[in-house]
Design a protein around this motif. Structure first.
Motif: not given
Length: 64
Positions: A29-32, A34-36, A38-40
């Motif tokens: 999961c790449c959610k962390r 993305q959150q920390e 700001h990666w997409q």
């Protein structure tokens, strides 16, 4: 299913018991990030797989 679609053939998935040295669990999961960070992701999973298969077809040694 993405790989089957990309290859144009049905693939048989064979599940086997884990080996002693295998990772016991994996959460992809790449959610962390993305959150920390700001990666997409820049491309989709399907597009990345397609690019990888194209590269392999272009660079893999010919069999035999």
């Amino acid at each position: 299913s993405i790989l089957s679609d990309e290859l144009g053939q049905k693939l048989e998935v064979v599940y086997k018991p884990g080996r002693d040295f295998d990772v016991k669990s994996n959460v992809l999961c790449c959610k962390r990030a993305q959150q920390e960070l700001h990666w997409q992701p820049k491309i989709s999973m399907a597009a990345g797989l397609s690019r990888t298969l194209t590269w392999l077809r272009d660079h893999a040694p010919s069999p035999g």
